[in-house]
Design an enzyme around this catalytic site. Structure first.
Site, PDB file in Angstrom:
ATOM      1  N   ASP A  72       1.856 -15.524  18.912  1.00  9.29           N
ATOM      2  CA  ASP A  72       1.420 -16.312  17.749  1.00  9.29           C
ATOM      3  C   ASP A  72       0.515 -15.460  16.854  1.00  9.29           C
ATOM      4  O   ASP A  72       0.093 -15.910  15.781  1.00  9.29           O
ATOM      5  CB  ASP A  72       0.773 -17.632  18.158  1.00  9.29           C
ATOM      6  CG  ASP A  72      -0.447 -17.460  19.040  1.00  9.29           C
ATOM      7  OD1 ASP A  72      -0.824 -16.320  19.353  1.00  9.29           O
ATOM      8  OD2 ASP A  72      -1.042 -18.508  19.415  1.00  9.29           O
ATOM      9  N   SER A  73       0.271 -14.203  17.271  1.00 10.96           N
ATOM     10  CA  SER A  73      -0.357 -13.231  16.368  1.00 10.96           C
ATOM     11  C   SER A  73       0.476 -13.080  15.100  1.00 10.96           C
ATOM     12  O   SER A  73      -0.015 -12.564  14.093  1.00 10.96           O
ATOM     13  CB  SER A  73      -0.494 -11.865  17.057  1.00 10.96           C
ATOM     14  OG  SER A  73       0.748 -11.451  17.605  1.00 10.96           O
ATOM     15  N   ASP A 122       5.173 -17.217  22.674  1.00 14.75           N
ATOM     16  CA  ASP A 122       3.931 -17.992  22.756  1.00 14.75           C
ATOM     17  C   ASP A 122       4.159 -19.465  22.464  1.00 14.75           C
ATOM     18  O   ASP A 122       4.872 -19.817  21.510  1.00 14.75           O
ATOM     19  CB  ASP A 122       2.930 -17.463  21.718  1.00 14.75           C
ATOM     20  CG  ASP A 122       1.890 -16.538  22.320  1.00 14.75           C
ATOM     21  OD1 ASP A 122       1.672 -16.594  23.549  1.00 14.75           O
ATOM     22  OD2 ASP A 122       1.294 -15.758  21.556  1.00 14.75           O
ATOM     23  N   LYS A 181       4.318 -18.243  27.094  1.00 14.49           N
ATOM     24  CA  LYS A 181       2.914 -17.884  27.365  1.00 14.49           C
ATOM     25  C   LYS A 181       2.011 -18.964  26.802  1.00 14.49           C
ATOM     26  O   LYS A 181       2.248 -19.441  25.681  1.00 14.49           O
ATOM     27  CB  LYS A 181       2.584 -16.526  26.736  1.00 14.49           C
ATOM     28  CG  LYS A 181       1.113 -16.129  26.935  1.00 14.49           C
ATOM     29  CD  LYS A 181       0.851 -14.661  26.653  1.00 14.49           C
ATOM     30  CE  LYS A 181       0.713 -14.333  25.185  1.00 14.49           C
ATOM     31  NZ  LYS A 181      -0.390 -15.027  24.501  1.00 14.49           N
ATOM     32  N   GLU A 231      -2.311 -20.344  26.613  1.00 13.71           N
ATOM     33  CA  GLU A 231      -3.705 -19.910  26.738  1.00 13.71           C
ATOM     34  C   GLU A 231      -4.538 -20.926  27.520  1.00 13.71           C
ATOM     35  O   GLU A 231      -4.401 -22.138  27.300  1.00 13.71           O
ATOM     36  CB  GLU A 231      -4.308 -19.727  25.341  1.00 13.71           C
ATOM     37  CG  GLU A 231      -3.635 -18.627  24.542  1.00 13.71           C
ATOM     38  CD  GLU A 231      -4.268 -18.403  23.173  1.00 13.71           C
ATOM     39  OE1 GLU A 231      -5.324 -19.012  22.878  1.00 13.71           O
ATOM     40  OE2 GLU A 231      -3.705 -17.610  22.397  1.00 13.71           O
ATOM     41  N   GLU A 289      -7.353 -10.813  28.008  1.00 15.15           N
ATOM     42  CA  GLU A 289      -7.719 -10.256  26.699  1.00 15.15           C
ATOM     43  C   GLU A 289      -9.233 -10.146  26.568  1.00 15.15           C
ATOM     44  O   GLU A 289      -9.968 -11.119  26.811  1.00 15.15           O
ATOM     45  CB  GLU A 289      -7.143 -11.145  25.569  1.00 15.15           C
ATOM     46  CG  GLU A 289      -7.507 -10.630  24.178  1.00 15.15           C
ATOM     47  CD  GLU A 289      -6.689 -11.246  23.063  1.00 15.15           C
ATOM     48  OE1 GLU A 289      -5.752 -12.017  23.329  1.00 15.15           O
ATOM     49  OE2 GLU A 289      -7.015 -10.940  21.883  1.00 15.15           O
TER      50      GLU A 289
HETATM   51  O1  KIV Z   1      -0.202 -13.440  20.115  1.00 15.79           O
HETATM   52  C1  KIV Z   1      -0.255 -12.313  20.630  1.00 15.79           C
HETATM   53  O2  KIV Z   1       0.202 -11.316  20.080  1.00 15.79           O
HETATM   54  C2  KIV Z   1      -0.869 -12.201  21.931  1.00 15.79           C
HETATM   55  C3  KIV Z   1      -1.135 -10.825  22.457  1.00 15.79           C
HETATM   56  C4  KIV Z   1      -2.291 -10.246  21.777  1.00 15.79           C
HETATM   57  C5  KIV Z   1      -1.301 -10.814  23.930  1.00 15.79           C
HETATM   58  O3  KIV Z   1      -1.179 -13.174  22.551  1.00 15.79           O
END
Ligand code: KIV
Length: 271
Positions: free
Chosen positions: A51-52, A90, A118, A120, A187
């Protein structure tokens, strides 16, 4: 031709085998088919549609505006570019707030081509991890600095520095593994703590700003290529394009440095 054309595609069970064998894994983010193909060909093991993308692709100041539809769109594009790497996607902000919401979002992401989702945090997310894992949806947990909690955390800060916070983080890591996560991203965690967590959980850890002792390392692709995202550059970022000379060279340099343990050095870690 791929430098790893002779190697088998990654699977979820292969992650645990890699940890047992002490084989470090190199992971990068990707958001489109072209870069996905390039980094797969250069030997990257795991690819994350993070989600970056809200920050490095869409230009937002945080990951909060990203939707499941956004991640599914980029996941489908990235999946078309991969042959060997395992694809993670994500679950964006609050799409995993309840087990039912997380299941709906995960189905969208897996149908778009992801092989693992993934999410959080621990706490109430343990129930979500358990719910997904029991339904054969592979889960990667993400602890330490969890960017979706940036408002509550008061910024993008290193986590687990104090003794009580470190003990909590270790307990959370063991709890996400117990709940059924197959992989754990750490992280912005001090190096000694990440080392302790890695030694005390059965699942592989992937570090970003967590020192060299994790079972693998991840970077945001734009950071590896030295692109200025308009945000403060974290200490763990290294521009591999400078030494690699090309996209493929930069990715290969990153993968080799991860596998040899040369990256991250103390300069790119938190003591
Ligand atoms: O969203 C993302 O790119 C991430 C990485 C930094 C692990 O969660």
């Amino acid at each position: 031709m791929s430098v790893h054309a002779d190697q088998k595609p990654w699977t979820v069970p292969a992650l645990a085998e890699a940890k047992r064998a002490g084989r470090r894994m190199a992971m990068l983010t990707a958001y489109d088919a072209g870069f996905a193909r390039a980094i797969d060909d250069a030997g990257i093991d795991l690819v994350l549609v993070g989600d970056s993308l809200g920050m490095v692709v869409q230009g937002h100041g945080s990951t909060l505006p990203v939707t499941v539809a956004d991640v599914a769109y980029h996941t489908a594009a990235v999946a078309r570019g991969l042959r060997r790497a395992l694809l993670l996607a994500d679950l964006p902000f609050q799409s995993d707030a309840t087990p039912a919401r997380a299941l709906d979002a995960s189905v969208m992401l897996l149908q778009a081509g992801a092989q693992m989702v993934k999410l959080e945090g621990a706490g109430h997310k343990l129930e979500v991890i358990r719910f997904l894992a029991q339904r054969d949806i592979p889960v990667c947990a993400h602890l330490g600095l969890t960017p979706q909690s940036v408002l509550a955390l008061g910024g993008f800060k290193v986590q687990g520095r104090e003794e009580a916070a470190a003990a909590r983080l270790l307990a959370d890591a063991q709890a996400v593994a117990e709940a059924g996560a197959s992989l754990l991203v750490l992280e912005c965690v001090p190096t000694p703590l990440a080392r302790k967590i890695t030694a005390n959980v059965d699942i592989p850890t992937i570090g970003i700003g967590a020192g060299p002792h994790c079972d693998g390392q991840v970077l945001v692709l734009h950071d590896l290529l030295g692109l200025d995202s308009g945000h403060r550059r974290p200490k763990f970022v290294k521009d591999f394009l400078a030494e690699g000379g090309s996209v493929a060279g930069a990715v290969r340099a990153f993968a080799e440095a991860v596998r040899s343990g040369a990256f991250p050095s103390a300069e790119h870690s938190y003591a």
